[in-house]
Design an enzyme around this catalytic site. Structure first.
Site, PDB file in Angstrom:
ATOM      1  N   VAL A 164     -13.251  -7.588  -7.490  1.00 35.15           N
ATOM      2  CA  VAL A 164     -14.215  -6.729  -6.798  1.00 35.15           C
ATOM      3  C   VAL A 164     -14.790  -5.651  -7.708  1.00 35.15           C
ATOM      4  O   VAL A 164     -15.866  -5.109  -7.422  1.00 35.15           O
ATOM      5  CB  VAL A 164     -13.592  -6.058  -5.550  1.00 35.15           C
ATOM      6  CG1 VAL A 164     -13.202  -7.094  -4.515  1.00 35.15           C
ATOM      7  CG2 VAL A 164     -12.399  -5.177  -5.917  1.00 35.15           C
ATOM      8  N   TYR A 211      -4.244   6.529  -1.512  1.00 36.55           N
ATOM      9  CA  TYR A 211      -4.644   5.308  -0.819  1.00 36.55           C
ATOM     10  C   TYR A 211      -5.480   5.644   0.414  1.00 36.55           C
ATOM     11  O   TYR A 211      -6.583   5.119   0.602  1.00 36.55           O
ATOM     12  CB  TYR A 211      -3.408   4.508  -0.417  1.00 36.55           C
ATOM     13  CG  TYR A 211      -3.707   3.342   0.498  1.00 36.55           C
ATOM     14  CD1 TYR A 211      -4.511   2.292   0.070  1.00 36.55           C
ATOM     15  CD2 TYR A 211      -3.185   3.295   1.793  1.00 36.55           C
ATOM     16  CE1 TYR A 211      -4.794   1.220   0.908  1.00 36.55           C
ATOM     17  CE2 TYR A 211      -3.458   2.227   2.633  1.00 36.55           C
ATOM     18  CZ  TYR A 211      -4.256   1.197   2.193  1.00 36.55           C
ATOM     19  OH  TYR A 211      -4.534   0.143   3.024  1.00 36.55           O
TER      20      TYR A 211
END
Length: 319
Positions: free
Chosen positions: A48, A132
């Site tokens: 990605v 995160y």
């Protein structure tokens, strides 16, 4: 309908591909930076963070399911969370636009809410406490801005809680493994409730969103109810496995002190260790989330929470 799954070689992606392959009218492709052990013929290698990879991967697609993410507690350097989870999404959106793909399902996380929130629904202002969660929230903001410029798109954001199931080796498996082995040490009283999600239900919800496309921007928590306490997990593990589970308990402050000690040791040795202050904090936190919106969407989970836990325990520890 051609569905491209980005990051489908892992635990959730493998189960999702199995579900979708059994559905008529769907052409499935997986794009991941690692080969799939289960579905190699459906997998193309792509990252990605590489825009060229995404441009090529999304040619001819009708819908994208983005599962790829950096999510471990100990990713270093921390900029990696943002390179993959935020810039990776931007690359996919650009590649989608160039390939005229207007349907994306993005797996975010309840980590965007932070810790010890009171059963938040999708309207609560995010307050992530770790890198995160912060990177997932930035990715969500990117999607929200994108929709203001692409109002004819279908954008669905799913915020699952911690996912468990057969074959997974994540945090829930580690906890159940400790409980089942009889070597479990309870930090704190064990009354904190934990929202969890069985993988069979999570992938069924993702499939529901793929097949029930509606132009617009929506955000869904995904949680299977009821929410178990840590004490409940000890009880159900013993019941399913038909064994008495001894439980030793230590106070929270002592557990955190040990976690900080492991943080220092990990920094000195440059090794990833199974215990950290973040993991102790997450273990002891109340992590309850509201999932009424997902359940009111017309989706019906194929498994109860108790059945998912029983299937997992029998598969992983029932020998």
């Amino acid at each position: 309908m051609k569905v491209t799954i980005i990051g489908g070689s892992g635990f959730v992606g493998t189960r999702l591909i199995e579900n979708l392959r059994a559905t008529q009218g769907l052409d499935i492709r997986n794009v991941d930076k690692v080969q799939s052990d289960t579905h190699p013929a459906l997998t193309e290698i792509g990252d990605v963070t590489n825009l060229a990879d995404m441009r090529l991967a999304l040619q001819g697609s009708d819908a994208v399911v983005l599962l790829a993410a950096e999510h471990r507690d100990d990713v270093y350097p921390v900029v990696r969370y943002f390179d993959v989870n935020v810039q990776g999404l931007r690359n996919i959106l650009q590649a989608m636009e160039e390939n005229n793909v207007k349907h994306i399902i993005f797996t975010s996380s309840v980590a965007v809410y932070g810790l010890d929130k009171d059963n938040p629904d999708e309207t609560l202002a995010p307050d992530p406490f770790n890198h995160y969660g912060k990177s997932k929230w930035q990715a969500e903001q990117t999607l929200k801005w994108w929709f203001t410029e692409h109002s004819d798109w279908t954008i669905s954001i799913v915020r699952p809680t911690v996912i468990f199931g057969e074959g997974n080796r994540g945090n829930v498996w580690n906890l159940l493994n400790q409980i089942a082995s009889g070597k479990f040490m309870m930090i704190g009283p064990g009354t904190n409730r934990k929202s969890m999600a069985y993988v069979g239900n999570v992938v069924a919800f993702l499939q529901f969103l793929i097949q029930n496309k509606s132009i617009g921007y929506e955000v869904y928590n995904y949680v299977d109810k009821p929410d178990f306490t840590t004490n409940d997990l000890v009880y159900h593990t013993g019941k399913v496995l038909d064994k008495k589970i001894p439980t030793r308990r230590i106070p929270y402050w002592l557990g955190m002190l040990g976690g900080y000690g492991f943080d220092v040791l990990a920094w000195v040795t440059r090794k990833k260790l199974p215990i950290s202050s973040v993991r102790v904090k997450k273990f002891c936190a109340v992590t309850q989330f509201d999932s009424a919106k997902a359940m009111d969407s017309g989706f019906k989970p194929p498994f109860t929470m108790e059945e998912g836990l029983r299937r997992t325990l029998k598969s992983e520890f029932g020998k």
